[in-house]
Write a protein that holds these residues in place. Structure first.
Motif, mmCIF file in Angstrom:
data_model
loop_
_atom_site.group_PDB
_atom_site.id
_atom_site.type_symbol
_atom_site.label_atom_id
_atom_site.label_comp_id
_atom_site.label_asym_id
_atom_site.label_seq_id
_atom_site.Cartn_x
_atom_site.Cartn_y
_atom_site.Cartn_z
ATOM 1 N N GLU A 124 50.094 24.724 42.656
ATOM 2 C CA GLU A 124 51.169 25.717 42.732
ATOM 3 C C GLU A 124 51.303 26.486 41.424
ATOM 4 O O GLU A 124 51.585 27.687 41.426
ATOM 5 N N GLU A 125 51.100 25.806 40.293
ATOM 6 C CA GLU A 125 51.161 26.471 38.995
ATOM 7 C C GLU A 125 50.086 27.553 38.873
ATOM 8 O O GLU A 125 50.280 28.569 38.202
ATOM 9 N N PHE A 126 48.948 27.319 39.515
ATOM 10 C CA PHE A 126 47.813 28.227 39.392
ATOM 11 C C PHE A 126 47.717 29.245 40.529
ATOM 12 O O PHE A 126 46.777 30.033 40.582
ATOM 13 N N ALA A 127 48.670 29.237 41.415
ATOM 14 C CA ALA A 127 48.572 30.030 42.649
ATOM 15 C C ALA A 127 48.364 31.522 42.399
ATOM 16 O O ALA A 127 47.673 32.193 43.169
ATOM 17 N N ASN A 128 48.955 32.049 41.337
ATOM 18 C CA ASN A 128 48.889 33.487 41.100
ATOM 19 C C ASN A 128 47.827 33.897 40.078
ATOM 20 O O ASN A 128 47.767 35.072 39.696
ATOM 21 N N LEU A 129 47.002 32.957 39.649
ATOM 22 C CA LEU A 129 45.979 33.287 38.667
ATOM 23 C C LEU A 129 44.800 34.016 39.313
ATOM 24 O O LEU A 129 44.421 33.745 40.448
ATOM 25 N N GLY A 130 44.216 34.923 38.557
ATOM 26 C CA GLY A 130 43.018 35.620 39.000
ATOM 27 C C GLY A 130 41.788 34.746 38.884
ATOM 28 O O GLY A 130 41.868 33.575 38.499
ATOM 29 N N PRO A 131 40.609 35.290 39.186
ATOM 30 C CA PRO A 131 39.376 34.508 39.150
ATOM 31 C C PRO A 131 38.954 34.129 37.737
ATOM 32 O O PRO A 131 39.341 34.780 36.763
ATOM 33 N N GLU A 132 38.164 33.074 37.654
ATOM 34 C CA GLU A 132 37.572 32.662 36.385
ATOM 35 C C GLU A 132 36.363 33.559 36.096
ATOM 36 O O GLU A 132 35.421 33.601 36.895
ATOM 37 N N PRO A 133 36.339 34.242 34.968
ATOM 38 C CA PRO A 133 35.282 35.229 34.714
ATOM 39 C C PRO A 133 33.911 34.654 34.418
ATOM 40 O O PRO A 133 32.928 35.404 34.415
ATOM 41 N N LEU A 134 33.802 33.353 34.181
ATOM 42 C CA LEU A 134 32.496 32.763 33.899
ATOM 43 C C LEU A 134 31.939 31.967 35.076
ATOM 44 O O LEU A 134 30.877 31.355 34.959
ATOM 45 N N GLN A 135 32.642 31.980 36.185
ATOM 46 C CA GLN A 135 32.127 31.304 37.377
ATOM 47 C C GLN A 135 31.004 32.136 38.005
ATOM 48 O O GLN A 135 31.021 33.370 37.943
ATOM 49 N N PRO A 136 30.012 31.483 38.629
ATOM 50 C CA PRO A 136 28.888 32.221 39.232
ATOM 51 C C PRO A 136 29.314 33.242 40.274
ATOM 52 O O PRO A 136 28.625 34.255 40.476
ATOM 53 N N ASN A 137 30.446 32.988 40.942
ATOM 54 C CA ASN A 137 30.876 33.920 41.991
ATOM 55 C C ASN A 137 31.608 35.144 41.452
ATOM 56 O O ASN A 137 32.012 36.017 42.210
ATOM 57 N N PHE A 138 31.770 35.218 40.116
ATOM 58 C CA PHE A 138 32.369 36.410 39.518
ATOM 59 C C PHE A 138 31.250 37.422 39.249
ATOM 60 O O PHE A 138 30.810 37.626 38.132
ATOM 61 N N THR A 139 30.785 38.036 40.296
ATOM 62 C CA THR A 139 29.644 38.950 40.232
ATOM 63 C C THR A 139 30.112 40.372 39.909
ATOM 64 O O THR A 139 31.297 40.687 40.015
ATOM 65 N N PRO A 140 29.180 41.254 39.541
ATOM 66 C CA PRO A 140 29.560 42.654 39.335
ATOM 67 C C PRO A 140 30.212 43.264 40.572
ATOM 68 O O PRO A 140 31.142 44.072 40.452
ATOM 69 N N GLN A 141 29.754 42.855 41.746
ATOM 70 C CA GLN A 141 30.329 43.380 42.983
ATOM 71 C C GLN A 141 31.774 42.920 43.159
ATOM 72 O O GLN A 141 32.648 43.697 43.559
ATOM 73 N N VAL A 142 32.025 41.650 42.867
ATOM 74 C CA VAL A 142 33.387 41.114 42.944
ATOM 75 C C VAL A 142 34.283 41.834 41.937
ATOM 76 O O VAL A 142 35.424 42.206 42.239
ATOM 77 N N PHE A 143 33.760 42.047 40.731
ATOM 78 C CA PHE A 143 34.544 42.724 39.700
ATOM 79 C C PHE A 143 34.875 44.161 40.111
ATOM 80 O O PHE A 143 36.002 44.621 39.919
#
Length: 269
Positions: A124-143
Motif C-alpha cells: 500500500e505504501e508503494f501503490a502510487n510509485l512509478g516504475p523502477e528505471p533500471l528494471q529490464p521492462n523499463f524499455t525506451p518504448q515504455v518510457f
C-alpha cells in the motif's frame, strides 16, 4: 536526500553485512521515528532475523523471519552506520538494532522513519510509485508511452516519484546534462530521438551512481571503500561557476520549482 543509487548501495552492502543475522537487542531514542510504542517495537524485533534487504524507489525493505517487514525512508539527513565494539560513531542515534558483534544504527531520522509493517501495508505504501528505471521492462518504448502528454519541465517531472521511482534532485540534473537537455525544457517539446537519449541517460547515470557508491559522504562501516565515490564524478550538481566538463562554459545554478538546479546553458538545449 539519498536517491536510488545511494539506497541501492546501502542495500547491496547491508545484504552482505546483516542479512541472516538475528536481532538480539533494540534501542529506540526517538519514538517518532517508529510507528508503534517502543515496547511493541522491541517485542516484535528482538529474536527476529533479517532474511533479506531490498529496495523500492528511495526506500529499503528489511524482510524479517516473522513475515513482517521494516520499511526505511531516510528522507533528508538520514544516515546509517554499522558499529562494532571498537568502532562507534559519535552522532545522535534514533534507532539501534544489535546483532551481537555489530550494530546497525540509524541517525538523522528527523523526517525519516523505520516502520514495522505487514507485506500488504508495504504494498500500500508503494501503490502510487512509478516504475523502477533500471528494471529490464523499463524499455525506451515504455518510457515514450509514459512521456505521452507530459507537459511539465524535465526537472520537475523526473523527480516526480509517481512518474519514475528513485530519481531526485541531484540525479535529475546529472541525467539532463548527460542527455544534453536543459532541465527547464518542457517534456512535450522533446522529439523521439531526444526521448531515447533521455531514457538512455537515466539508465547510464543511475548505473554509474551505483557502481561508484552514490554520493553519501559517510561510509557505512569501517573499511567501506565504495560509499560516496560518485560525489567527485558529478558533472553539474553543486558545480556552480565551474567550467563545464564538455564545453568549458560556466555551470549555472537556478531554482526550478523551488529546487536548486545546475546545468550548462551552452551545451544543454
Amino acid at each position: 536526500m539519498p536517491e536510488l543509487p545511494e539506497m541501492e548501495t546501502y542495500k547491496n552492502l547491508l545484504q552482505l553485512k546483516i542479512a541472516g543475522y538475528t536481532i538480539n537487542s533494540v534501542e529506540v531514542n526517538r519514538e517518532k521515528s517508529i510507528n508503534s510504542s517502543i515496547a511493541e517495537f522491541k517485542n516484535e524485533l528482538i529474536g527476529n532475523k533479517i532474511t533479506r534487504i531490498h529496495r523500492r524507489a528511495k526506500q529499503l525493505i528489511f524482510d524479517l523471519s516473522s513475515g513482517k517487514k521494516l520499511l526505511l525512508h531516510l528522507m533528508l539527513g538520514g544516515l546509517m552506520y554499522i558499529e562494532t565494539d571498537d568502532d562507534t560513531i559519535t552522532r545522535t542515534k534514533q534507532v539501534i538494532l544489535s546483532f551481537g558483534s555489530h550494530r546497525l544504527v540509524f541517525m538523522g531520522l528527523r523526517l525519516g522513519y523505520l516502520h514495522l509493517l505487514t507485506s500488504k501495508e508495504v504494498e500500500e505504501e508503494f501503490a502510487n510509485l512509478g516504475p523502477e528505471p533500471l528494471q529490464p521492462n523499463f524499455t525506451p518504448q515504455v518510457f515514450q508511452k509514459l512521456a505521452e502528454h507530459k507537459k511539465g519541465k524535465l526537472k520537475t517531472t523526473l523527480v516526480d516519484q509517481q512518474f519514475i521511482a528513485g530519481i531526485g534532485n541531484r540525479y535529475s540534473d546529472e541525467i539532463c546534462f548527460a542527455a544534453e537537455l536543459l532541465p527547464t525544457r518542457a517534456f512535450d517539446s522533446l522529439d523521439n530521438s531526444q526521448l531515447q537519449k533521455l531514457h538512455s541517460s537515466i539508465q547510464t547515470v543511475l548505473q554509474e551512481g551505483i557502481s561508484h557508491g552514490g554520493y553519501i559522504d559517510l561510509p557505512l562501516f569501517r573499511g567501506d571503500q565504495l560509499t560516496g565515490g560518485f560525489e567527485e564524478r558529478c558533472r553539474v550538481y553543486n558545480r556552480e561557476g565551474e567550467p563545464c566538463v564538455r564545453c568549458g562554459s560556466v555551470i549555472v545554478k537556478k531554482e526550478v520549482s523551488s529546487r536548486k538546479t545546475f546545468f550548462c546553458a551552452n551545451c544543454q538545449i
